[in-house]
Every structure is written in structure tokens, then in C-alpha cells.
Design an enzyme around this catalytic site. Structure first.
Site, short mmCIF file in Angstrom:
data_model
loop_
_atom_site.label_atom_id
_atom_site.label_comp_id
_atom_site.label_asym_id
_atom_site.label_seq_id
_atom_site.Cartn_x
_atom_site.Cartn_y
_atom_site.Cartn_z
N SER A 190 2.34 51.44 -11.02
CA SER A 190 2.55 51.18 -9.64
C SER A 190 1.19 51.53 -8.96
O SER A 190 0.15 50.78 -9.24
CB SER A 190 3.59 52.09 -9.11
OG SER A 190 4.09 51.78 -7.76
N GLN A 191 1.38 52.62 -8.04
CA GLN A 191 -0.13 52.86 -7.55
C GLN A 191 -1.25 53.01 -8.53
O GLN A 191 -2.32 52.52 -8.31
CB GLN A 191 -0.07 54.34 -6.85
CG GLN A 191 -1.43 54.74 -6.18
CD GLN A 191 -1.07 56.14 -5.48
OE1 GLN A 191 -1.27 56.08 -4.33
NE2 GLN A 191 -1.07 57.17 -6.24
N ASP A 276 11.79 43.80 -9.11
CA ASP A 276 11.13 45.15 -8.57
C ASP A 276 11.31 45.14 -7.12
O ASP A 276 10.55 43.97 -6.64
CB ASP A 276 9.60 44.94 -9.01
CG ASP A 276 8.91 46.34 -8.75
OD1 ASP A 276 9.47 46.90 -7.67
OD2 ASP A 276 8.04 46.66 -9.33
N HIS A 305 11.54 48.69 -10.46
CA HIS A 305 10.22 48.97 -10.57
C HIS A 305 10.15 49.99 -11.80
O HIS A 305 8.87 50.48 -12.03
CB HIS A 305 10.18 50.06 -9.33
CG HIS A 305 8.55 50.17 -9.10
ND1 HIS A 305 7.48 49.17 -9.20
CD2 HIS A 305 7.97 51.40 -8.56
CE1 HIS A 305 6.37 49.95 -8.60
NE2 HIS A 305 6.68 51.24 -8.51
#
Length: 335
Positions: A190-191, A276, A305
Site C-alpha cells: 500500500s503506502q 481493492d 486491499h
């Protein structure tokens, strides 16, 4: 949940016009060349061994001079008794996560690699604690979170500091006496995947890149179609500041993984989840389709996600082993 985004076939072909902002390369070159305030040389990285209670893994409390020379914390874990320069995995964390505790996240060290986890400045409120504060250089206001922090200018934006921290953590590992500087892979979920893509575009000579369900890709589209945080922070900000749409997206373009992907040349293994709702698959495919180096992708058609989770960890372990052994890593991607 079913995806409300493009179909898989549409995502594979998706190549939207996404103009590179003026001065993109110069901005990042100048940013990474900046020294600590006052012109003083940055402090050296520190690796202080700690007693984690483990006998098969050595753990080190790490402090790396990041943006403005301010210390960024991390954990370095290495297999006990290892000899010779090690391959290294540098990992960046998901939104809200911190570096946690010394005895956590052992997979890469147990596989025989050095493993540095970078603490993300100002974060660490969700699934693991963080120890690195952020310094906010003045802002005309933001909504809770980090996407709009310092969004008035690329020079003041939060992710300018984070990406600089990440690059300097990779540089620190290249200089570590027990690490082979030619065998460094960056990764994150993710990030963390968005940060890994930025590092891939900013640091030449990486051995590999593994972005999982990456955040910060095709940010204009994500801000318009994502129904859940963190991208909703942008929409919330622009509901208040109706006159700032263009300058906000101009600032964010300097931190978009879809642009950094065009500068990246290391082999890459992506993962993308088609259901997602946090990082819509079309935004992740924007970066994948624009990625300049050799690339492969694992597609998890029915996952959100969480992506491939531990199934994908097994894919990564096999991919890194082949990469470091000089074996072919490219295979037909899996849906």
C-alpha cells in the site's frame, strides 16, 4: 466485494494521459542533494544491537539521518551467524503503521537476508507503533492524515520528506559492512508500495522492487473514484478549498508512483487486487503499465486491499531467491 473499477482486461490496457510535471527530475535531484541545515554534514547512520529475546535473528535499533538530517528510526534484522555480504530487503510500511517492536517481522531475516524496516515519520497509530516524529514546515491547513499535509507546494509536502527518508535508508544499507550493495531489494504494501516505487525511480542500481497493491499511483483518478481512506482525504480537502483543485494535483504529481515508475529500471514484481477499494486496481495498473524496467505482476482477482497476503509472500520469497541467484524471474502473471 465486486470491483467497481475497470475490468482486468481494461486495466491491462489502461494507459491514461498523465503529464509529467515541469522540473520533476530537477526537483528530486535538488531534494536529494540537500544537506542538513547550516551546511553541516549529516550524521552517520547508527546500528545499535538490542536484546530482542531471539537467538536465530540479530536485531538492531537503527537511526538514519533523513530529510533535513533528522533521525529516522528503523529495525534491522539479520540472520544470526551469517557470514559474507548478505542480500538485503528494505521495507516501507503501510499507511498508519510504525516500525513496531524488535522481535516482529522476521520472514526476510529467517530466509537469510538483511531486512531493514523504515519507520514512517509521524505515523504508527494503527497496527504497530512508530518512533519517528514529523516536522511540519508550515501549512495553510490540511485534513486529518498525510495526503494534504503541506499540499500548497511540492517543497513543503509531507511525502517529500518521506521519500527522502526512504532513499537515505537505502543508501545506509549500501554502506553497511555486512550487506552486498548490489543485492538490495525494496518493497512495501500500500503506502509502502508507493514509497518503494518512488525509491525505484530515484535510486539507480537496485537489484529489485516489489510494490504490493501500491498507494500513490495515478492520484487524480484515485481521488475521484476511491470511496475509502486515505484517498478520500484529498476529496475532503477540496470540498473545503474549491479553488485549489489544479494546484493540489500539481503538487501531488511530484509524488505519484506512476511518474516514478517511468524512471525505474530494476526488475519488479507487482501485486494488484481487483476488488481493492482502497487503492483501485486501475491506479495500480497505471504504474505497472508505465514501469520502465523488467516487470511481472500477480493479480488477485477476488481480493480487496489485503491482496495476496501470505500467498504473495511465498511468491516474493521465490522471486527474491531467483533474483539474487541470477536466475530468470519473469513468468506469466497470475490472475
Amino acid at each position: 466485494m465486486p470491483s467497481a473499477d475497470l475490468t482486468l482486461a481494461e486495466c491491462r490496457a489502461y494507459r491514461p494521459e498523465l503529464p509529467l510535471p515541469d522540473g520533476f527530475d530537477a526537483f528530486w535531484s535538488d531534494t536529494l542533494d540537500e544537506r542538513a541545515p547550516g551546511g553541516a554534514p549529516d550524521r552517520r547512520p547508527r546500528f545499535d544491537e538490542v536484546d530482542s529475546g531471539l537467538v536465530q535473528v540479530r536485531a538492531y535499533d537503527v537511526s538514519v539521518p533523513g530529510h533535513d538530517g533528522r533521525p529516522v528510526r528503523g529495525w534491522l534484522r539479520m540472520p544470526a551467524g551469517a557470514t559474507g555480504p548478505l542480500g538485503c530487503v528494505v521495507e516501507f510500511l503501510g499507511y498508519g503503521r510504525g516500525r513496531g517492536l524488535a522481535h516482529e517481522q522476521l520472514m526476510w531475516a529467517c530466509a537469510g537476508y538483511a531486512h531493514l524496516v523504515m519507520d514512517t515519520r509521524g505515523q504508527g497509530w494503527s497496527s504497530a507503533t512508530g518512533d519517528t516524529p514529523d516536522t511540519d514546515p508550515g501549512s495553510a491547513g490540511s485534513v486529518p492524515g498525510f495526503l494534504t499535509r503541506g499540499v500548497e507546494s511540492p517543497a513543503t509536502h509531507y511525502y517529500r520528506r518521506v521519500f527522502t527518508d526512504a532513499v537515505r535508508c537505502v543508501r545506509a544499507m549500501r554502506e553497511h559492512p555486512e550487506v552486498d550493495p548490489a543485492r538490495i531489494v525494496v518493497t512495501g504494501v500500500s503506502q509502502g508500495g508507493g514509497i518503494a516505487l518512488a525509491v525505484a525511480g530515484l535510486v539507480p542500481g537496485l537489484a529489485g522492487v516489489m510494490p504490493d497493491v501500491p498507494f500513490l499511483c495515478n492520484i487524480p483518478r484515485a481521488a475521484r473514484i476511491a470511496a475509502t481512506p486515505p484517498y478520500t482525504e484529498i476529496a475532503a480537502y477540496l470540498r473545503l478549498h474549491r479553488d485549489r483543485v489544479e494546484p493540489v494535483f500539481h503538487t501531488l504529481s511530484y509524488f505519484d508512483g506512476a511518474h516514478h515508475a517511468t524512471r525505474a529500471t530494476a526488475p519488479a514484481l507487482f501485486s494488484i487486487a481487483m476488488a481493492d477499494d482502497v487503492c483501485p486496481p486501475s491506479t495500480c495498473f497505471t504504474a505497472y503499465n508505465r514501469y520502465a524496467g523488467p516487470k511481472d505482476v500477480r493479480v488477485y482477482e477476488f481480493n480487496g486491499h489485503e491482496g495476496g497476503a501470505e500467498h504473495h509472500r511465498a511468491e516474493q520469497l521465490a522471486w527474491v531467491r531467483a533474483l539474487f541467484a541470477g536466475l530468470p524471474t519473469d513468468r506469466t502473471d497470475r490472475a
